[in-house]
Design an enzyme around this catalytic site. Structure first.
Site, PDB file in Angstrom:
ATOM      1  N   ASP A  56      -2.206 -10.550   2.558  1.00  0.00           N
ATOM      2  CA  ASP A  56      -1.465 -10.785   3.804  1.00  0.00           C
ATOM      3  C   ASP A  56      -1.410 -12.272   4.130  1.00  0.00           C
ATOM      4  O   ASP A  56      -0.364 -12.808   4.516  1.00  0.00           O
ATOM      5  CB  ASP A  56      -2.125 -10.031   4.967  1.00  0.00           C
ATOM      6  N   GLN A  66       0.795  -1.231   0.000  1.00  0.00           N
ATOM      7  CA  GLN A  66       0.000   0.000   0.000  1.00  0.00           C
ATOM      8  C   GLN A  66       0.830   1.284   0.000  1.00  0.00           C
ATOM      9  O   GLN A  66       0.349   2.331  -0.433  1.00  0.00           O
ATOM     10  CB  GLN A  66      -0.945   0.032   1.207  1.00  0.00           C
TER      11      GLN A  66
END
Length: 327
Positions: free
Chosen positions: A258, A173
């Site tokens: 993740d 991100q």
């Protein structure tokens, strides 16, 4: 193998928009953008990249060390005890006495497109964490450096190089705002580089490096491609292509990347090769996308291994089953 996971810990506010964001966007008017989306649902969940990865590793039988900065609410609201019960070592987490744990608001539309806003809060103090001291207390075999306070990410990366800790770069991100020099600093010399296919292209565009140049600066490059699976580029071998798990009933994509990273690292930690590690990552990612929230799933050994067997065959299931320590 001691895995340390550095990055964000956050509370996720998950919202669902019935419709498509793209229907409300006028391409030639984006400089005057002012839109409002009426959401039909609000789900408050535990999240943050480092916490998600650590939770998944704990679910796979590992005991990772969480390297993160949080607020006092991390303890007061039970997040720490939740992670510890999952097998995560939270003893070295930095607790800010004045700032709230980071807050992430994620709105997902019918196409699974997402709009995300992020308040860093206590994450801004991650730069105070001394990875060298953690390594001295308990040697780190692999340090994953995920999205975090930018100065903290730089400090962790520099410390890993100086101390000689193999590190996995996972800027994800943070790539959207980071310039090419920062990105280059975060990935150069990484033992592993994780990204999705869009992020891989962004790394090349912002650094000015070709795909081959990026590869030359890291060990193994792992590129996820959503429903199209994963490509693993070892530093000294042919590309490994792994298909995604078929038949997935996607509910919420939050935290899927993740969980894949956790599965891949769990494979590395148990001596599995790139193909098996990627298959393990895809299997746990499939379970996460089928649940709302990033840490709301449970892994039941027979069902989990059975899914791997159905997708990848008996040999993959046997090897992965032997490597894991699942109940």
């Amino acid at each position: 193998m001691h895995l340390a996971i550095a990055g964000s810990v956050a509370t996720d506010h998950l919202q669902v928009f019935t419709g498509k964001f793209s229907d409300s966007l006028v391409p030639d008017q984006l400089d005057k953008l002012a839109v409002s989306f009426l959401v039909e649902d609000l789900d408050i969940r535990r999240g943050g990249c480092a916490a998600n990865i650590s939770f998944a590793l704990g679910s796979l039988g590992h005991r990772p060390t969480l390297v993160a900065s949080v607020g006092t609410d991390f303890v007061e609201q039970g997040y720490q005890s939740w992670l510890e019960q999952a097998g995560v070592d939270c003893s070295l987490v930095h607790v800010s006495p004045r700032l709230h744990t980071a807050l992430c608001t994620i709105t997902t539309d019918d196409d699974h497109a997402q709009i995300v806003t992020f308040y860093p809060g206590a994450m801004s103090e991650a730069r105070r964490i001394d990875v060298a001291a953690i390594h001295a207390e308990r040697p780190i075999d692999v340090l994953l450096i995920g999205p975090d306070d930018p100065a903290g990410m730089q400090r962790h990366t520099q410390t890993a190089r100086e101390v000689g800790i193999p590190f996995a770069a996972d800027p994800s991100q943070q790539l959207a705002w980071a310039d090419g020099d920062l990105i280059a600093d975060l990935i150069d010399g990484a033992a592993y580089l994780f990204s999705n296919d869009y992020e891989a292209a962004l790394i090349e565009k912002k650094t000015g490096w070709s795909e081959q140049e990026v590869q030359s600066r890291v060990g193994t490059r792992v590129v996820t491609r959503g429903k199209d699976g994963v490509s693993v580029y070892p530093g000294d071998g042919d590309v490994v292509e792994v298909a995604a798990i078929p038949g997935v009933d996607a509910v919420d994509p939050t935290g899927v990347g993740d969980s894949f990273r956790a599965g891949y690292l769990a494979g590395v930690a148990t001596g599995l090769g790139p193909e098996r590690s990627a298959q393990l990552g895809c299997a746990i990612a499939a379970g996460v996308v089928e649940t709302t929230g990033t840490q709301e799933y449970t892994l039941e050994r027979d069902a989990f291994i059975g899914r791997i067997r159905s997708a990848y065959g008996d040999a993959a299931a046997s090897e992965i089953d032997a490597a894991l320590d699942l109940p």
